[in-house]
Design a protein around this motif. Sequence first.
Motif, short mmCIF file in Angstrom:
data_model
loop_
_atom_site.label_atom_id
_atom_site.label_comp_id
_atom_site.label_asym_id
_atom_site.label_seq_id
_atom_site.Cartn_x
_atom_site.Cartn_y
_atom_site.Cartn_z
N MET B 121 -11.54 -41.15 -34.60
CA MET B 121 -11.66 -42.13 -33.52
C MET B 121 -11.79 -43.54 -34.11
O MET B 121 -11.18 -44.49 -33.60
CB MET B 121 -12.90 -41.78 -32.70
N LEU B 124 -8.49 -44.63 -35.17
CA LEU B 124 -7.70 -44.92 -33.97
C LEU B 124 -8.06 -46.31 -33.42
O LEU B 124 -7.19 -47.07 -32.98
CB LEU B 124 -7.99 -43.83 -32.94
N PHE B 153 -0.48 -42.05 -32.08
CA PHE B 153 -0.23 -40.76 -31.45
C PHE B 153 -0.71 -39.60 -32.34
O PHE B 153 -1.25 -38.62 -31.85
CB PHE B 153 1.25 -40.60 -31.11
N GLU B 156 -4.44 -39.46 -32.14
CA GLU B 156 -4.80 -38.96 -30.82
C GLU B 156 -4.63 -37.44 -30.76
O GLU B 156 -5.48 -36.72 -30.24
CB GLU B 156 -3.93 -39.63 -29.76
N VAL B 159 -7.51 -35.78 -32.42
CA VAL B 159 -8.72 -35.74 -31.58
C VAL B 159 -8.58 -34.67 -30.50
O VAL B 159 -9.50 -33.91 -30.22
CB VAL B 159 -9.01 -37.12 -30.94
#
Lengths: 239, 208
Positions: B121, B124, B153, B156, B159
């Motif tokens: 995160m 990101l 992406f 993501e 995650v």
Amino acid sequence: MTAVLQLTDVVRVHGEAPHEVQALRGVSFAAYAGELVAVMGPSGSGKSTLLTIAGGLDQPTSGAVTVEGVDLARLGQPERARMRRTSIGYVFQGFNLIPALTAAENVALPRELDGVAPRQARAEARQALEEVGIPHLADRFPDDMSGGQQQRVAIARAVVAERRLILADEPTGALDTETGEEILRLLRARCDAGAAGVLVTHEARHAAWADRVVFLRDGVVVDETGADRAETLTEPAAR
Amino acid sequence: MSVKHALLALLEQEPMYGYQLRAEFEQRTGTTWPLNVGQVYTTLSRLERDGLAQGGGEDTEGHVIYRITDAGRDEVATWFTTPVARTQPPRDELAIKLALAVTVPGVDVATVIQQQRSATMAALQDYTRLKRQATGTARAELAWSLVLDSLVFAAEAEVRWLDHCEARLRRAAAELDVQNSRLTDGTSSVKREFRRSTGETHADRTRR
């Protein structure tokens, strides 16, 4: 610096024993001016409950909620409603615009309810629509707008007249990737301009626009990224 | 990553020397995959050996200029029209780590997952910050922004996969709990069903 939003040991229990559900189990959480905080968690983690409590739409079973230093529990119903209209802006996944009103009328409504003269309310609404990049849609009705445009109107309504706390619940949920990103850019810009923002989402890509990401699981904050940010904001190194 | 093809593709644009190639490559991809100049020159000499590029001529500062050959152009065209092979998944340390974490006794898998989720995160958030700055419409800036999107992406997806692992592990743990309680409390489901149907409460049983 005081937090724009401060939750302290907030517990929210739905229903009664033995069927009670603890939606929040002692959450402490703050959002400061100029920062966007994302709250991430799976469905059922309590993130929407947290947002409705932060916005005074629901009351905690125990614990305290203060907005700009005012304890919401100490306010009577009318004062709380006034607080919701003047200090707090909401953005929902479903836009929640009133179909019979134009974009400008939708944005002006909370101001008019608050007793601001219609003329001034309308002027403020136009300024807010300008800020979100759609001044030309002021006289359009929601049904004649795309989802992205409607959400921009909803954001304009949330920020009209310099409200300091913006609460957004999955604001990009119904939008395509690129439109969703524009909405986040707007929220971000508003926070950079001095508002405090709380964004509830289950999408990491959206949470990544925040300065801090708070992870919620089963009604408890389990972790946080970028935690130092709020610290540096509250206690500048120069002091 | 095919440095060879990336450099050839740049040479198709115009003849360049080594440093220039590196600069052009990094303008489009950020410093996500840094190239050292040694690597660039080694690749260029291989391209020359294979007849795909030709070195020759120097600019005023003595840099050797490379230009693409016809065979090189064909090679670039083939590269662009061939999908990147996915036959062998690259070794994924995280997937391997988690596969071991769920099987090796004594590992707190939930913590492994949450720590990774926080770290991913944070990455990101960094990528998103870079993206916010890259708003230009110039071709090279657009290219860099698309590379950033790719990183966004991928992070993501990681995650989401971690969320998925967590949900599945929780479900598995809940099922195990149910099985264990059936084994240990000595109450058959028949008995429980009986109690429920007769409205007998826990208090009734303790009074007895």
